[in-house]
Design a protein around this motif. Structure first.
Motif, PDB file in Angstrom:
ATOM      1  N   ILE A  49     160.728  29.173   0.877  1.00 14.39           N
ATOM      2  CA  ILE A  49     162.113  28.806   0.300  1.00 14.39           C
ATOM      3  C   ILE A  49     161.725  27.530  -0.863  1.00 14.39           C
ATOM      4  CG2 ILE A  49     164.162  27.994   0.116  1.00 14.39           C
ATOM      5  CD1 ILE A  49     164.639  29.920   2.614  1.00 14.39           C
ATOM      6  N   VAL A  86     158.985  28.306  -3.483  1.00 16.40           N
ATOM      7  CA  VAL A  86     159.455  29.334  -4.629  1.00 16.40           C
ATOM      8  C   VAL A  86     160.499  28.263  -5.402  1.00 16.40           C
ATOM      9  CG1 VAL A  86     161.085  31.226  -4.802  1.00 16.40           C
ATOM     10  CG2 VAL A  86     159.242  31.283  -3.233  1.00 16.40           C
ATOM     11  N   LYS A  87     161.231  27.635  -5.006  1.00 16.30           N
ATOM     12  CA  LYS A  87     162.089  26.632  -5.762  1.00 16.30           C
ATOM     13  C   LYS A  87     161.357  25.874  -6.487  1.00 16.30           C
ATOM     14  CE  LYS A  87     165.605  22.780  -4.823  1.00 16.30           C
ATOM     15  NZ  LYS A  87     166.138  22.257  -3.643  1.00 16.30           N
ATOM     16  N   THR A  94     154.678  31.403  -6.103  1.00 14.37           N
ATOM     17  CA  THR A  94     154.665  32.703  -5.438  1.00 14.37           C
ATOM     18  C   THR A  94     154.302  32.455  -4.144  1.00 14.37           C
ATOM     19  OG1 THR A  94     152.602  33.327  -6.330  1.00 14.37           O
ATOM     20  CG2 THR A  94     154.738  33.977  -7.536  1.00 14.37           C
ATOM     21  N   LYS A  97     167.509  35.127   3.301  1.00 15.03           N
ATOM     22  CA  LYS A  97     167.039  34.654   1.906  1.00 15.03           C
ATOM     23  C   LYS A  97     165.647  35.073   1.739  1.00 15.03           C
ATOM     24  CE  LYS A  97     167.163  31.560  -1.383  1.00 15.03           C
ATOM     25  NZ  LYS A  97     167.901  31.778  -2.799  1.00 15.03           N
ATOM     26  N   LEU A  98     164.734  35.081   2.511  1.00 16.05           N
ATOM     27  CA  LEU A  98     163.494  35.387   2.211  1.00 16.05           C
ATOM     28  C   LEU A  98     163.232  36.743   1.939  1.00 16.05           C
ATOM     29  CD1 LEU A  98     161.400  33.379   5.245  1.00 16.05           C
ATOM     30  CD2 LEU A  98     161.441  33.000   2.944  1.00 16.05           C
ATOM     31  N   GLN A 136     165.422  38.421   0.293  1.00 14.82           N
ATOM     32  CA  GLN A 136     166.023  38.434  -1.162  1.00 14.82           C
ATOM     33  C   GLN A 136     165.032  38.001  -2.163  1.00 14.82           C
ATOM     34  OE1 GLN A 136     169.236  35.999  -0.903  1.00 14.82           O
ATOM     35  NE2 GLN A 136     170.683  37.563  -0.248  1.00 14.82           N
ATOM     36  N   LEU A 137     164.176  36.930  -1.765  1.00 11.42           N
ATOM     37  CA  LEU A 137     163.162  36.602  -2.507  1.00 11.42           C
ATOM     38  C   LEU A 137     161.815  37.674  -2.792  1.00 11.42           C
ATOM     39  CD1 LEU A 137     162.927  32.725  -1.414  1.00 11.42           C
ATOM     40  CD2 LEU A 137     163.765  33.605  -3.583  1.00 11.42           C
ATOM     41  N   GLN A 194     162.711  39.968  -5.162  1.00  7.99           N
ATOM     42  CA  GLN A 194     162.404  39.470  -6.749  1.00  7.99           C
ATOM     43  C   GLN A 194     160.828  39.133  -6.992  1.00  7.99           C
ATOM     44  OE1 GLN A 194     164.685  36.069  -6.802  1.00  7.99           O
ATOM     45  NE2 GLN A 194     166.450  37.081  -5.859  1.00  7.99           N
ATOM     46  N   LYS A 198     158.836  37.118  -5.139  1.00 10.81           N
ATOM     47  CA  LYS A 198     158.414  35.724  -5.236  1.00 10.81           C
ATOM     48  C   LYS A 198     157.849  35.502  -3.884  1.00 10.81           C
ATOM     49  CE  LYS A 198     161.919  34.149  -8.590  1.00 10.81           C
ATOM     50  NZ  LYS A 198     163.106  33.351  -8.647  1.00 10.81           N
ATOM     51  N   VAL A 199     158.222  36.370  -2.756  1.00  7.87           N
ATOM     52  CA  VAL A 199     157.650  36.314  -1.528  1.00  7.87           C
ATOM     53  C   VAL A 199     157.161  37.535  -1.000  1.00  7.87           C
ATOM     54  CG1 VAL A 199     158.166  35.844   0.902  1.00  7.87           C
ATOM     55  CG2 VAL A 199     159.146  34.386  -0.864  1.00  7.87           C
TER      56      VAL A 199
END
Length: 412
Positions: free
Chosen positions: A211, A214-215, A219, A277-278, A280-281, A284, A286-287
């Motif tokens: 997290i 990514v913030k 990636t 949360k992961l 969700q990423l 997107q 990103k993960v």
């Protein structure tokens, strides 16, 4: 207390983290007169410094333990402290926010008048000694100062970073920041825009790192030998009381106890909120999760890390990664800790799975050296390294420090 290294003390506590603070408050609750016969040693010279640094470095928003688990003897003290800060108690079991817990512990230190009690020294050696016909311990600091202590409680909680075999064989061709263990990563200092980060491990630390990366514009690919799964606590709440501990303490086979500890912790897990949360990423882009995957080799090239690993026929060899982060945990093997070098010669104890076999009072053999934290898992159980483990350990140690009937003979 002055930062002057004392010549002699009654009780020496090595470490000033949450477990050490738990021990000291419980000890003073039972015997206030020990206050001036007590010395706490920690290189930071203040309480909870390492804990604060670790939580800040990984930007951990809240604890995994409920609000009733903390260093004060009163289980409801934190809830009272948070009366006007209910938003900092996170569901589902009022998990304290990091700042709330930190400020609460500062309040504990203030109320118990412990602000100036930590001596800024790193203890690097402990050995049995004799003084005027009585048994003592000689503590030596990194600076070479020595102190005689009648009783010692070791509450450092330090283990060694765990490195997979394929990492140990890597030639030192990569830049230092290209390969790091989670113990040495500080997210606050990083700029990762358009970087590709590979994180190895399935525990909560891997989630915080992902997290945070990514913030900062990276990636992330997360690789684990198992499936990523969510679990509220790192060990079932039944291990906090007699539900499981009764059978655990009844088991006299130390190998079986060690197996029970490993099974209860069951490797690394993510909290449901972090896993959500992961996911969700991941949606997107990103993960990426790579599960049931064992890394075989890694090599550093001009284009980044090339990793060879298979997962149901899928490989990672087509990708390149700028950073390789190891969220592979900490290895606890008491025999590799140089602090105990002298103790093995004079007071050897059995070791099972890297853990010492201690007495019911968490004594090292037949002497007044007590241990806390992860080292006590064979006696305290799977939560030994947690906040509640500090309370369970204190319940074992404090009576031995305050009741004459439980003390060992001090004469040589």
């Amino acid at each position: 207390m002055s930062d002057r290294f004392p010549n002699a003390v009654d009780v020496a506590v090595v470490g000033a983290g949450p477990q050490a603070l738990t021990l000291v408050t419980h000890l003073l609750q039972k015997k206030k007169s020990l206050r001036d016969r007590l010395a706490i040693f920690d290189p930071a010279g203040t309480w909870m410094q390492r804990w604060k640094q670790q939580f800040a470095a990984l930007e951990i928003p809240h604890l995994r333990s409920p609000a009733v688990h903390h260093p004060d003897p009163d289980p409801y003290a934190l809830r009272r402290f948070a009366t006007s800060r209910s938003r900092e108690l996170f569901p589902p079991y009022d998990l304290p926010g990091t700042r709330l817990f930190e400020e609460f512990c500062e309040d504990v230190v203030r109320r118990w008048e412990l602000s100036d009690r930590v001596i800024p020294r790193r203890i690097t050696h402990i050995e049995p000694a004799k003084y005027r016909g009585t048994r003592r311990f000689r503590l030596e600091s990194a600076e070479g100062s020595t102190c005689l202590a009648r009783r010692v409680v070791l509450a450092t909680g330090e283990g060694l970073p765990n490195f997979p075999d394929w990492v140990k064989s890597l030639p030192p061709l990569h830049p230092p920041d290209a390969l790091q263990h989670s113990n040495h990563i500080d997210l606050r200092r990083l700029h990762l825009q358009q970087r590709r980060v590979l994180i190895v491990g399935s525990g909560l630390t891997s989630g915080h790192l992902a997290i945070g990366a990514v913030k900062r514009g990276a990636t992330v690919t997360m690789v684990a030998r198992r499936e990523f799964y969510g679990k509220l606590f790192d060990a079932d709440p039944g291990w906090l009381g007699p539900k499981y501990l009764k059978g655990f303490h009844a088991e006299r086979d130390w190998d079986k106890r060690a197996a029970m500890v490993r099974s209860a912790r069951n490797g690394g897990s993510l909290t449901p909120a972090i896993l959500l949360k992961l996911r969700q990423l991941a949606r997107q882009g990103k993960v990426e999760f790579v599960e049931n995957c064992q890394i075989a080799t890694a090599a550093w090239t001009e284009a980044g890390w090339r990793v060879e690993a298979a997962q149901s026929g899928k490989t990672l060899s087509s990708q390149r990664f700028d950073r390789l982060w190891l969220a592979t945990g900490t290895h606890f093997d008491i025999r590799q800790n140089p602090l105990f070098a002298a103790m093995w010669e004079t007071h050897p104890v059995p070791v099972v799975g890297g853990l010492p076999v201690l007495s019911d009072r968490l004594r090292w053999g037949n002497c007044e050296l007590f241990l806390m934290g992860a080292w006590t898992a064979l006696q305290v159980g799977p939560v030994a390294r947690n906040l509640y483990g500090g309370k369970l350990a204190s319940e074992c140690i404090v009576p031995a420090l305050t009741k004459a009937s439980l003390a060992l003979p001090m004469s040589v």
